[in-house]
Scaffold this active site. Structure first.
Site, PDB file in Angstrom:
ATOM      1  N   THR A 199       0.110  -1.109  -0.313  1.00 34.31           N
ATOM      2  CA  THR A 199       0.064  -0.182   0.534  1.00 34.31           C
ATOM      3  C   THR A 199       1.168   0.824  -0.110  1.00 34.31           C
ATOM      4  O   THR A 199      -0.028   1.731  -0.428  1.00 34.31           O
ATOM      5  CB  THR A 199      -0.865   0.490   1.043  1.00 34.31           C
ATOM      6  OG1 THR A 199      -1.225  -0.802   1.180  1.00 34.31           O
ATOM      7  CG2 THR A 199      -1.821   1.138   1.672  1.00 34.31           C
ATOM      8  N   HIS A 226      -8.420   2.108 -10.997  1.00 35.39           N
ATOM      9  CA  HIS A 226      -8.301   1.780 -12.558  1.00 35.39           C
ATOM     10  C   HIS A 226      -9.614   1.498 -13.028  1.00 35.39           C
ATOM     11  O   HIS A 226     -10.441   1.531 -11.909  1.00 35.39           O
ATOM     12  CB  HIS A 226      -7.590   0.674 -12.962  1.00 35.39           C
ATOM     13  CG  HIS A 226      -6.061   0.454 -12.245  1.00 35.39           C
ATOM     14  ND1 HIS A 226      -5.343   0.991 -13.131  1.00 35.39           N
ATOM     15  CD2 HIS A 226      -5.615  -0.045 -11.123  1.00 35.39           C
ATOM     16  CE1 HIS A 226      -4.068   0.510 -13.088  1.00 35.39           C
ATOM     17  NE2 HIS A 226      -4.391   0.595 -11.346  1.00 35.39           N
ATOM     18  N   CYS A 250      13.306  19.924   7.858  1.00 35.21           N
ATOM     19  CA  CYS A 250      11.813  19.634   9.539  1.00 35.21           C
ATOM     20  C   CYS A 250      12.330  18.014   9.733  1.00 35.21           C
ATOM     21  O   CYS A 250      12.469  18.116  10.995  1.00 35.21           O
ATOM     22  CB  CYS A 250      11.119  19.691   8.408  1.00 35.21           C
ATOM     23  SG  CYS A 250      10.626  18.415   7.256  1.00 35.21           S
ATOM     24  N   ARG A 308       4.563  -5.841  -5.733  1.00 32.19           N
ATOM     25  CA  ARG A 308       3.080  -6.302  -5.463  1.00 32.19           C
ATOM     26  C   ARG A 308       2.905  -7.623  -5.032  1.00 32.19           C
ATOM     27  O   ARG A 308       4.135  -8.463  -4.990  1.00 32.19           O
ATOM     28  CB  ARG A 308       2.821  -6.133  -7.112  1.00 32.19           C
ATOM     29  CG  ARG A 308       3.100  -4.880  -8.218  1.00 32.19           C
ATOM     30  CD  ARG A 308       2.721  -5.322  -9.253  1.00 32.19           C
ATOM     31  NE  ARG A 308       2.909  -4.485 -10.508  1.00 32.19           N
ATOM     32  CZ  ARG A 308       4.487  -3.865 -10.448  1.00 32.19           C
ATOM     33  NH1 ARG A 308       6.130  -3.702 -10.083  1.00 32.19           N
ATOM     34  NH2 ARG A 308       4.494  -3.296 -12.513  1.00 32.19           N
ATOM     35  N   ILE A 342      -3.552   4.252  -8.631  1.00 27.76           N
ATOM     36  CA  ILE A 342      -4.455   4.682  -9.197  1.00 27.76           C
ATOM     37  C   ILE A 342      -5.333   3.567  -9.339  1.00 27.76           C
ATOM     38  O   ILE A 342      -5.435   2.701  -9.131  1.00 27.76           O
ATOM     39  CB  ILE A 342      -3.863   4.618 -10.669  1.00 27.76           C
ATOM     40  CG1 ILE A 342      -2.848   5.460 -10.924  1.00 27.76           C
ATOM     41  CG2 ILE A 342      -5.170   4.360 -11.971  1.00 27.76           C
ATOM     42  CD1 ILE A 342      -1.923   5.667 -12.813  1.00 27.76           C
ATOM     43  N   VAL A 389       2.404 -12.263  13.473  1.00 24.18           N
ATOM     44  CA  VAL A 389       1.380 -13.424  13.816  1.00 24.18           C
ATOM     45  C   VAL A 389       2.004 -14.129  13.584  1.00 24.18           C
ATOM     46  O   VAL A 389       3.453 -14.161  12.710  1.00 24.18           O
ATOM     47  CB  VAL A 389       0.587 -13.406  12.840  1.00 24.18           C
ATOM     48  CG1 VAL A 389      -0.425 -14.710  12.954  1.00 24.18           C
ATOM     49  CG2 VAL A 389      -0.890 -12.724  12.952  1.00 24.18           C
TER      50      VAL A 389
END
Lengths: 494, 426
Positions: free
Chosen positions: A45, A53, A448, A315, A51, A176
């Protein structure tokens, strides 16, 4: 070890896991969402093209095809409820050569079968009128008006926040390690600190979902990571693409595209490389070169000097099906997979959540609507997007809005403080970055970092050298000044 | 929204802003407002606790805070007004500034003249594209300097430095003093990017190796940096296969260049020089927008603060002259970077000023060379020639044109600066 009771344990707090959590939060259920990282949205993520799709790409009959179109249709509503920036920009698949044009018609046809609305093929003149920075040799394009762009991690954080506000329990930094069974049923999910007795388990563990499935004995799919590398360009250049510009896709990938992001950056990528190592998030000279070369083909005047970052994402590709793996594990009816969610996984997430809900119901989970369910989530108000008058009002209300912390992205102290105290704990520099954009700009946190770290230390009760980039051993600072000298002195005297 | 009127508003209170504000006041501007986003005056000078500042201007070696203090005191005495913790969000071409702070909220500042002195920022990992993972422990030299010198924390114990910019060299020494181990400085070019005196005083004196023609080709480590791989590069700056070497470390310090910080200028549509990354300026340090001046690292990155001060005083004077209606008019002469020269600042010279006062041109050479002459020519006519024993890209060259050294009528021509080998003719 603390004992917990749940109706459903969801493993994995990416866009899929949090979508499921929010969906289940609508019902009178005890839901526990467990995540191994220090924050939500830390796996696939975090690093994808973001996008939404249209749905012409997946082969008819697959989960991908069905859930993409369904997911796309509900995106506007979800993003409205959760106040997540979403732009329905449409998208273009661009044929750069004459012989690619037949592929556009194939995609058009596939889109019709999948039920994608309003697809159309446009010619060169119209294409170049809409996208003046496109390679002028482009021939034609498939226009898909329902496609859009979103911020994937903001959506995930929003879903998680809304789920937590509606009663879901979120456990971070809890990998887990064991799932206990009794006969053919899963009984207990164990993490280092918790033993969660549960009636159902949902496996949304992303690229690790095959390992989680193996914990209950399911061996019939495995996840191979497919790496994609990206470049991000300065926010001054997002306007160069009016919408996601795809090349004609290949067998493994939608190809290297050029797209604006919802925040106005320009993003190019990803390439596609199948790997064995699920942790290999390296960018590589070859991969970055491939991305640049192909993106330059699409847009010859890319602002190469104004790249501000590069990154890689993985992916989760399920083998052998190459499709989403949804539904109960064979022989373990109360263990439900939401696995192999690769592209178009972000778009499909809302529809995946509904599917999983239906599977849970079919497997015996009673769904009684929660009267007090609140579908709305308030966004952290981004100071930079307001008018001068609105900005003045905010500062008058809370002087911390008057203090800019991240100069590139105009992020104020008030926003950072708020980000640290929302329903989903935010304990890392990267977490602050994803919630406020502090450090996402052209200086990439050079200015920063000390300021954000100081605010985090103050608000979270930490010492400055306890602040981490992303949890674990990712401290920003390794010692106090003089500490190393004192240690050396002590050694010398010993 | 509170409204403020002033004669000169100076954005940024580092060395450039301090010098410009002080000089504007001294030159007769009425209300001068100095605005800075940080909590104190002095800008980056405050974190530069090493010495070597002011050698040219004051003939003594000051630390950064000491150098800043001279100007802070001068400003105080002159009556420059200061707004700290105040961020300028927007500079409008009509010389209205939007700024904000905690105490007063949003401010609308109407200025007779504006001086932009925002300085520069560091180039980072994304700007130079270093492949590998993205762990904690990749930090720019300036950020590290702030942590060590102002916050009292060490960003690392075992350090590799990429790039030989001055801040990186200074930090190599600083880290060594703190008991950390600096493995070496790796510079992709065949020459260093820092001042010779820093190479000697910060590396040679501490036996820290300098590897020219080298770069970092990969960063390793998931959570924290565990190692970097370095490699030698060829003439095209491409890594040479087979020359890779993995160096265990916990920190990669980047000192790979500075970029003038011109977001405000760009939004105001001020014309920028693609080579310097800063505004195109006149010898009054006025940008393409009338009444908006710029000076210091926002115009071009300097290696010596003394030069920043000199240049910024011109900007302050220019701003004061403008608000007093004493600006020079008349024709201007453009400057141009000739053979061997990367850029020249300022970009436009008023003939009226050239006739009256000494004019300093700042330039950088393209590559190191020995025994050269810097030649200025106008319309093919050589007007000045200065011998230099050594020139290096890292060390800015200044050329002084004495008053009246140009032909009276050179309207329509340009002034070209070139590097010429001794014995050759430009």
């Amino acid at each position: 070890m603390e004992k917990l009771q749940a109706d459903v344990v969801i493993i994995g707090a990416g866009v899929t896991g949090t979508a499921i959590a929010r969906e289940l939060a609508r019902y009178e259920l005890e839901v526990v969402l467990v995540e191994k990282e220090a924050d939500v949205a830390c796996g696939s993520t975090k690093a994808n093209t973001a996008i939404v799709h249209a749905g012409y790409d997946a082969h008819p009959g697959t989960w991908k095809a069905k859930l993409n179109v369904r997911g796309n249709a509900v995106f506007p509503q979800i993003c409205r409820e959760l106040e997540v920036p979403f732009k329905r920009t449409g998208s273009l698949v661009v044929a750069l050569e004459e012989d690619q044009v037949p592929h556009l018609y194939e995609l058009l046809e596939r889109g019709h079968v999948n039920g994608v609305p309003d697809l159309e093929i446009i010619g060169r003149d119209e294409l170049l009128r809409r996208e003046p920075h496109l390679n002028p040799h482009a021939v034609a394009a498939l226009w898909a008006p329902t496609a859009g762009i979103v911020n994937a991690w903001e959506l995930t954080i929003a879903q998680a926040e809304n789920a937590v506000e509606n009663g879901v329990k979120l456990l971070l930094e809890q990998p887990v390690i064991r799932i206990e069974r009794e006969g053919d049923r899963v009984r207990t999910v164990c993490t280092p600190d918790f033993a969660i007795a549960t009636r159902f388990v949902v496996n949304a563990a992303g690229r690790h979902s095959d390992e989680i499935a193996r914990l209950v004995g399911q061996e019939d799919f495995r996840i191979t990571p497919r790496k994609g590398e990206y470049y991000v360009f300065d926010r001054r250049f997002g306007h160069m693409a009016g919408c996601p510009l795809f090349p004609v896709p290949t067998a493994v990938s939608k190809g290297i595209l050029v797209t604006p992001t919802v925040e106005g950056n320009l993003l190019i990528g990803p390439n596609a490389q199948d790997l064995e190592d699920k942790e290999d998030l390296r960018t590589t000279p070859a991969g970055l070169k491939e991305v640049l070369t192909e993106a330059l083909d699409m847009m010859p005047d890319l602002p190469l000097k104004d790249a501000i970052a590069n990154f890689a994402g993985l992916r989760a590709v399920a083998r052998p099906s190459n499709d989403f793996v949804l539904g109960p594990a064979s022989g373990v009816p109360n263990f439900i997979n939401a696995a192999g969610i690769q592209s178009p996984g972000l778009t499909s997430a809302p529809a995946v959540a509904e599917e999983i809900r239906d599977y849970l119901q079919a497997a015996g989970l009673e769904l009684n609507g929660k009267k007090k369910f609140n579908p709305y989530r308030k966004r952290l108000v981004p100071f930079r997007e307001l008018s001068r008058e609105e900005q003045a009002e905010l500062i008058a209300e809370d002087p911390r809005y008057g203090q800019i912390v991240c100069r590139c992205e105009t992020v104020t102290e008030a926003e950072i403080v708020q980000a640290l105290h929302r329903p989903v704990p935010c304990t890392t520099m990267d977490g602050v970055k994803r919630r406020t954009r502090a450090g996402m700009g052209r200086c990439q946190a050079g200015f920063c970092t000390p300021r954000v770290a100081a605010i985090m230390a103050r608000e979270l009760g930490l010492s400055l050298d306890e602040v981490t980039k992303k949890g674990g051993a990712s401290q920003l600072l390794l010692a106090r000044t003089k500490e190393l000298l004192l240690a050396k002195g002590a050694e010398a005297h010993a | 929204m509170r409204k403020i009127q002033c004669d000169v508003a100076v954005v940024g209170a580092g060395p450039a802003g301090l010098a410009a504000a002080g000089r504007a006041k001294a030159a007769g501007a009425g209300r001068v407002l100095l605005i800075d986003r940080d909590r104190e005056l002095g800008g980056i000078l405050q974190q530069c606790i090493h010495n070597g500042f002011g050698l040219h201007l004051f003939g003594e070696e000051l630390t950064g805070p000491e150098y800043a203090h001279k100007f802070i005191a001068e400003n105080q005495e002159a009556g420059v007004e200061v707004l700290l913790n105040t961020m300028v969000l927007q500079v409008r071409p009509d010389r209205h500034l939007y700024a904000m702070n905690r105490r007063e909220g949003m401010l609308d500042i109407a200025a007779g003249a504006v001086v932009l002195a925002m300085g520069c920022r560091e180039r980072n990992r994304g700007a130079v594209t270093i492949p590998g993972t993205r762990p904690a422990g990749v930090i720019t030299a300036g950020t590290a300097q702030r942590f060590v010198n102002m916050e009292g924390f060490m960003p690392g114990r075992h350090i590799v430095i990429l790039g030989s910019g001055d801040i990186g060299l200074i930090m190599a020494r600083r880290f060594t003093w703190e008991g950390a181990k600096v493995e070496g400085v790796f510079e992709i070019m065949p020459y260093t990017n820092g001042l010779t005196r820093n190479v000697v005083q910060c590396l040679h004196d501490y036996d820290i190796p300098l590897h020219l023609n080298h770069t970092v080709v990969e960063i390793h480590g998931r959570e924290r940096v565990e190692a970097v791989t370095v490699a030698k590069v060829d003439e095209k700056l491409q890594p040479i296969p087979g020359t890779e070497r993995r160096i265990p470390c916990d920190t990669l310090l980047l000192s790979v260049g500075l970029i003038p910080e011109n977001e405000l200028s760009r939004d105001a549509r001020i014309e920028l020089d693609p080579v310097t990354g800063g505004p195109v300026v006149s010898d009054e340090m006025e940008t393409s927008l009338p009444g908006i001046f710029a000076c210091g690292n926002v115009v071009h990155v300097h290696d010596l603060v003394d030069n920043v001060t000199r240049e910024s005083r011109l900007a302050g004077e220019g701003a004061a002259r403008l608000v007093q209606g004493r600006q020079p008019g008349g024709p201007v002469l453009a400057t141009r970077a000739g053979e061997g020269v990367r850029y020249v600042v300022p970009h436009r010279l008023h003939l009226a000023n050239l006739a009256e006062r000494e004019t300093t041109l700042y330039m950088r050479v393209r590559e190191p060379a020995e025994h050269v002459r810097i030649e200025a020519s106008v319309g093919g006519e050589r007007v000045l020639s200065v011998r230099e024993r050594v020139v290096r890209p890292a060390e800015m060259v200044s050329v002084k044109l004495p008053p009246g050294s140009l032909p009276a009528d050179c309207t329509g021509t340009e002034l070209t600066l070139s590097v010429v080998k001794e014995g050759e003719r430009a």
